[in-house]
Design a protein around this motif. Structure first.
Motif, PDB file in Angstrom:
ATOM      1  N   GLU A   1      38.131  47.119  32.323  1.00 40.37           N
ATOM      2  CA  GLU A   1      39.554  46.793  32.327  1.00 40.37           C
ATOM      3  C   GLU A   1      39.765  45.521  31.538  1.00 40.37           C
ATOM      4  O   GLU A   1      39.064  44.522  31.730  1.00 40.37           O
ATOM      5  N   GLU A   2      40.742  45.551  30.631  1.00 46.38           N
ATOM      6  CA  GLU A   2      41.085  44.405  29.813  1.00 46.38           C
ATOM      7  C   GLU A   2      42.504  43.954  30.143  1.00 46.38           C
ATOM      8  O   GLU A   2      43.345  44.745  30.553  1.00 46.38           O
ATOM      9  N   ARG A   3      42.759  42.676  29.935  1.00 51.76           N
ATOM     10  CA  ARG A   3      44.108  42.141  30.157  1.00 51.76           C
ATOM     11  C   ARG A   3      45.086  42.842  29.226  1.00 51.76           C
ATOM     12  O   ARG A   3      44.933  42.825  28.009  1.00 51.76           O
ATOM     13  N   ASN A   4      46.097  43.506  29.820  1.00 53.32           N
ATOM     14  CA  ASN A   4      47.113  44.247  29.060  1.00 53.32           C
ATOM     15  C   ASN A   4      46.478  45.193  28.043  1.00 53.32           C
ATOM     16  O   ASN A   4      46.990  45.382  26.932  1.00 53.32           O
ATOM     17  N   GLY A   5      45.353  45.788  28.438  1.00 55.71           N
ATOM     18  CA  GLY A   5      44.638  46.660  27.515  1.00 55.71           C
ATOM     19  C   GLY A   5      43.998  47.842  28.211  1.00 55.71           C
ATOM     20  O   GLY A   5      44.552  48.403  29.158  1.00 55.71           O
TER      21      GLY A   5
END
Length: 321
Positions: free
Chosen positions: A38-42
């Protein structure tokens, strides 16, 4: 890296699956690997490998739904299989997207909003498909949001000019069928990542690809008209200029500008460009710095078990390196 995956019955409604705490169709205990990214806003994805001899192998096909706990802090999440490899040495690799990617297959009709609350409500009200999803925000930012053409809810959420993220900012948090746009998802933890304590590797990258010395603004009111250029704005004196050609066309009303002379249009372009540079000069003239840090999660160690809360890091948290 995670384990304890469960295969769910994707013939049931999503709302029922999101609330289901049972074993589903069964655990995928024979996975040889499983990883959530999981990526920030991604990206928010799951990839796992399973031998073809596994108990539930024959039941897993594209569109299958897997429930997995993505990290030690969040509730189990639903992921949908969208790709699988052919067996290699008897192992199959499955690629899955978080269930929120289902919003890519919706359509949101055109609408306008003047603040983030109205935009979030309008997104839900004008969305065809995705009825099981809910949208929330703790932000109260004003700003005009406009969806001009039918497009997916996921596209409107972020990743393009004029999206909710582009207009209002924030950090997304996905919890199965609930989508939160938060002012700040993480917290300032006070945690220290340091050499001799928990740091195992660090790499700094400096990138000047999006760095400029000058800005040349212009406006083009129609396809048939030549562009009206403003004055070149120099931010850094350089023998090797890097010029940003700044299109300001969307800041002007075409009907209103039709009555103005080229000199008047140029004056307005220069005025808008000066405001843009004042707001963005630091970002335009500074190299992009990225630091990749690897560290031991001391919260999982025996020595730190009594103060694990002080060593816990979640996505979007701020730490000191």
């Amino acid at each position: 890296e995670i384990m304890s995956l469960k295969l769910m019955d994707n013939t049931k409604p999503l709302s029922e699956l999101a609330a289901d705490t049972s074993e589903g169709l069964g655990r995928l205990n024979e996975c040889t690997s499983a990883k959530v990214t999981e990526e920030r806003n991604g990206a928010y994805t799951l990839q796992f490998t399973l031998p073809i001899t596994a108990r539930h192998y024959a039941e897993i096909a594209n569109n299958a739904i897997i429930r997995a706990k993505p990290n030690p802090h969040d509730d189990p999440q639903l992921f949908r299989v969208f790709k699988s490899t052919k067996p290699l040495n008897g192992l199959v690799t499955y690629s899955c997207n978080h269930i929120s990617y289902d919003l890519n297959k919706t359509s949101v009709l055109p609408f306008q909003a003047v603040n983030i609350g109205d935009a979030i409500a309008g997104l839900k009200l004008n969305m065809i498909g995705g009825a099981s999803f809910n949208f929330w925000t703790d932000k109260s930012t004003a700003g005009v949001f406009e969806n001009k053409i039918p497009q997916s809810a996921r596209a409107l959420m972020g990743g393009q000019e004029g999206s909710l993220l582009d207009v209002y900012g924030g950090e997304y948090q996905f919890d199965n069928l609930n989508v939160y746009l938060r002012a700040s998802r993480g917290t300032a933890t006070g945690m220290m990542i340091a050499y001799g304590k928990n740091l195992t590797d660090i790499n700094q990258e400096e990138n000047i690809d999006a760095m400029y010395t000058d800005v040349l603004p212009y406006v083009k009111m129609s396809e048939n008209d030549a562009a009206v250029a403003g004055d070149l704005i120099t931010m850094i004196q350089s023998d090797n200029p890097r010029i940003l050609n700044l299109d300001l066309s969307d800041r002007f009303d075409q009907t209103e500008m039709a009555s103005k002379t080229a000199a008047q249009i140029k004056a307005l372009v220069d005025q808008q460009a000066a405001a843009y540079v004042q707001l963005n000069q630091a970002e335009l003239t500074t190299p992009k710095i990225n630091i990749k840090v690897s560290f031991v999660n001391l919260a999982d160690t025996e020595e730190y078990k009594n103060i694990a809360v002080l060593e816990t890091v979640k996505l979007c948290d701020t730490v000191t390196v």
